[in-house]
Motif scaffolding. Structure first.
Motif, PDB file in Angstrom:
ATOM      1  N   LYS A 156      -1.925   4.774   9.271  1.00  0.00           N
ATOM      2  CA  LYS A 156      -1.841   4.172  10.610  1.00  0.00           C
ATOM      3  C   LYS A 156      -2.023   2.655  10.540  1.00  0.00           C
ATOM      4  O   LYS A 156      -1.282   1.903  11.171  1.00  0.00           O
ATOM      5  CB  LYS A 156      -2.905   4.766  11.535  1.00  0.00           C
ATOM      6  N   THR A 157      -3.014   2.217   9.786  1.00  0.00           N
ATOM      7  CA  THR A 157      -3.309   0.785   9.663  1.00  0.00           C
ATOM      8  C   THR A 157      -2.260   0.079   8.820  1.00  0.00           C
ATOM      9  O   THR A 157      -1.842  -1.035   9.140  1.00  0.00           O
ATOM     10  CB  THR A 157      -4.696   0.578   9.028  1.00  0.00           C
ATOM     11  N   LEU A 158      -1.827   0.736   7.730  1.00  0.00           N
ATOM     12  CA  LEU A 158      -0.893   0.139   6.778  1.00  0.00           C
ATOM     13  C   LEU A 158       0.285   1.093   6.543  1.00  0.00           C
ATOM     14  O   LEU A 158       0.319   1.807   5.540  1.00  0.00           O
ATOM     15  CB  LEU A 158      -1.609  -0.140   5.450  1.00  0.00           C
ATOM     16  N   PRO A 190       0.822  -1.213   0.000  1.00  0.00           N
ATOM     17  CA  PRO A 190       0.000   0.000   0.000  1.00  0.00           C
ATOM     18  C   PRO A 190       0.857   1.265   0.000  1.00  0.00           C
ATOM     19  O   PRO A 190       1.882   1.326   0.668  1.00  0.00           O
ATOM     20  CB  PRO A 190      -0.814  -0.111   1.285  1.00  0.00           C
ATOM     21  N   THR A 191       0.416   2.253  -0.767  1.00  0.00           N
ATOM     22  CA  THR A 191       1.125   3.530  -0.825  1.00  0.00           C
ATOM     23  C   THR A 191       0.182   4.699  -0.553  1.00  0.00           C
ATOM     24  O   THR A 191       0.575   5.845  -0.681  1.00  0.00           O
ATOM     25  CB  THR A 191       1.782   3.733  -2.204  1.00  0.00           C
ATOM     26  N   GLU A 192      -1.048   4.382  -0.189  1.00  0.00           N
ATOM     27  CA  GLU A 192      -2.066   5.404   0.005  1.00  0.00           C
ATOM     28  C   GLU A 192      -1.927   6.058   1.385  1.00  0.00           C
ATOM     29  O   GLU A 192      -1.883   5.382   2.408  1.00  0.00           O
ATOM     30  CB  GLU A 192      -3.439   4.747  -0.130  1.00  0.00           C
ATOM     31  N   ALA A 193      -1.873   7.367   1.415  1.00  0.00           N
ATOM     32  CA  ALA A 193      -1.679   8.097   2.670  1.00  0.00           C
ATOM     33  C   ALA A 193      -2.877   7.987   3.615  1.00  0.00           C
ATOM     34  O   ALA A 193      -2.713   8.092   4.826  1.00  0.00           O
ATOM     35  CB  ALA A 193      -1.392   9.566   2.378  1.00  0.00           C
ATOM     36  N   ALA A 194      -4.074   7.735   3.099  1.00  0.00           N
ATOM     37  CA  ALA A 194      -5.274   7.707   3.936  1.00  0.00           C
ATOM     38  C   ALA A 194      -5.300   6.525   4.905  1.00  0.00           C
ATOM     39  O   ALA A 194      -6.081   6.521   5.845  1.00  0.00           O
ATOM     40  CB  ALA A 194      -6.531   7.687   3.059  1.00  0.00           C
ATOM     41  N   MET A 195      -4.446   5.527   4.707  1.00  0.00           N
ATOM     42  CA  MET A 195      -4.411   4.367   5.606  1.00  0.00           C
ATOM     43  C   MET A 195      -3.051   4.239   6.304  1.00  0.00           C
ATOM     44  O   MET A 195      -2.617   3.151   6.645  1.00  0.00           O
ATOM     45  CB  MET A 195      -4.719   3.088   4.812  1.00  0.00           C
ATOM     46  N   GLU A 240     -14.374   3.185   6.007  1.00  0.00           N
ATOM     47  CA  GLU A 240     -13.481   3.974   6.845  1.00  0.00           C
ATOM     48  C   GLU A 240     -12.024   3.865   6.422  1.00  0.00           C
ATOM     49  O   GLU A 240     -11.508   2.771   6.205  1.00  0.00           O
ATOM     50  CB  GLU A 240     -13.639   3.488   8.285  1.00  0.00           C
ATOM     51  N   SER A 241     -11.373   5.013   6.315  1.00  0.00           N
ATOM     52  CA  SER A 241      -9.919   5.065   6.211  1.00  0.00           C
ATOM     53  C   SER A 241      -9.405   5.522   7.578  1.00  0.00           C
ATOM     54  O   SER A 241     -10.194   5.694   8.508  1.00  0.00           O
ATOM     55  CB  SER A 241      -9.494   6.037   5.108  1.00  0.00           C
ATOM     56  N   ASN A 262       5.300  -2.692   8.406  1.00  0.00           N
ATOM     57  CA  ASN A 262       6.647  -2.141   8.360  1.00  0.00           C
ATOM     58  C   ASN A 262       6.768  -1.159   9.512  1.00  0.00           C
ATOM     59  O   ASN A 262       6.365  -0.005   9.403  1.00  0.00           O
ATOM     60  CB  ASN A 262       6.879  -1.442   7.015  1.00  0.00           C
ATOM     61  N   VAL A 263       7.291  -1.645  10.622  1.00  0.00           N
ATOM     62  CA  VAL A 263       7.382  -0.820  11.819  1.00  0.00           C
ATOM     63  C   VAL A 263       8.847  -0.819  12.276  1.00  0.00           C
ATOM     64  O   VAL A 263       9.457  -1.863  12.458  1.00  0.00           O
ATOM     65  CB  VAL A 263       6.488  -1.384  12.948  1.00  0.00           C
ATOM     66  N   LYS A 264       9.382   0.382  12.453  1.00  0.00           N
ATOM     67  CA  LYS A 264      10.752   0.502  12.944  1.00  0.00           C
ATOM     68  C   LYS A 264      10.730   0.517  14.466  1.00  0.00           C
ATOM     69  O   LYS A 264       9.917   1.177  15.070  1.00  0.00           O
ATOM     70  CB  LYS A 264      11.391   1.772  12.403  1.00  0.00           C
TER      71      LYS A 264
END
Length: 129
Positions: A53-55, A46-51, A100-101, A126-128
Motif C-alpha cells: 500500500k505504501t510502496l 521495493p519488491t516486498e509484498a508487506a509494503m 510497522e509494515s 507507481n500509480v495507474k
C-alpha cells in the motif's frame, strides 16, 4: 523478500533492490537536501509484498544511506534477519518502538538488532490512473 532485478543493462546485487542508473531531481528537492548536513541518496525499487500500500510495485524510493540509526519517526530501509525491508518506525510514549509494515505491527523495546541501511526521503509512487 527482495529478489534480483534487472534495471537498465546491469544486474543488481543479490537480495538488493538498488536502482541502477540516474534519477534527475527537480530543483525543489535539491534545495531540500542542501539544508542541514550531508546526504548520500540511493534509489531503490521495493519488491516486498508487506509494503504494497505504501510502496506499490514499480515505485522508486530515495534513501539517505548516511542515516545508520533511528533519528526520529519515519520510513526506514532496514536489513532484518538477512532480509531487506522498508518499515515505518515510531517511538511510543513509553519508550518502546512500533515497527510497522502495511500488514503487521510489532513492538520492540530496542532497535539494536536492526541494521539500518538508511532513512527514506522521497517516494515516486507507481500509480495507474
Amino acid at each position: 523478500e527482495i529478489h534480483e532485478r534487472l534495471v537498465g543493462s546491469e544486474m543488481c546485487i543479490r537480495d538488493s533492490p538498488k536502482l541502477k542508473g540516474e534519477i534527475q531531481l527537480p530543483n525543489m528537492m535539491i534545495d531540500q537536501f542542501s539544508e542541514g548536513g550531508e546526504h548520500n541518496l540511493q534509489g531503490y525499487i521495493p519488491t516486498e509484498a508487506a509494503m504494497f500500500k505504501t510502496l506499490p510495485l514499480g515505485s522508486i524510493v530515495l534513501v539517505d544511506t548516511n542515516v545508520k540509526k533511528y533519528i526520529g519517526d519515519g520510513l526506514y530501509f532496514l536489513r532484518i534477519n538477512g532480509f531487506y525491508k522498508f518499515r515505518k518506525i515510531t517511538q511510543l510514549i513509553n519508550g518502546n518502538y512500533e515497527i510497522e509494515s502495511d500488514v503487521k505491527k510489532e513492538i520492540a523495546e530496542e532497535l539494536n538488532s536492526i541494521n539500518f541501511i538508511g532513512k527514506v526521503t522521497n517516494i515516486w509512487l507507481n500509480v495507474k490512473v
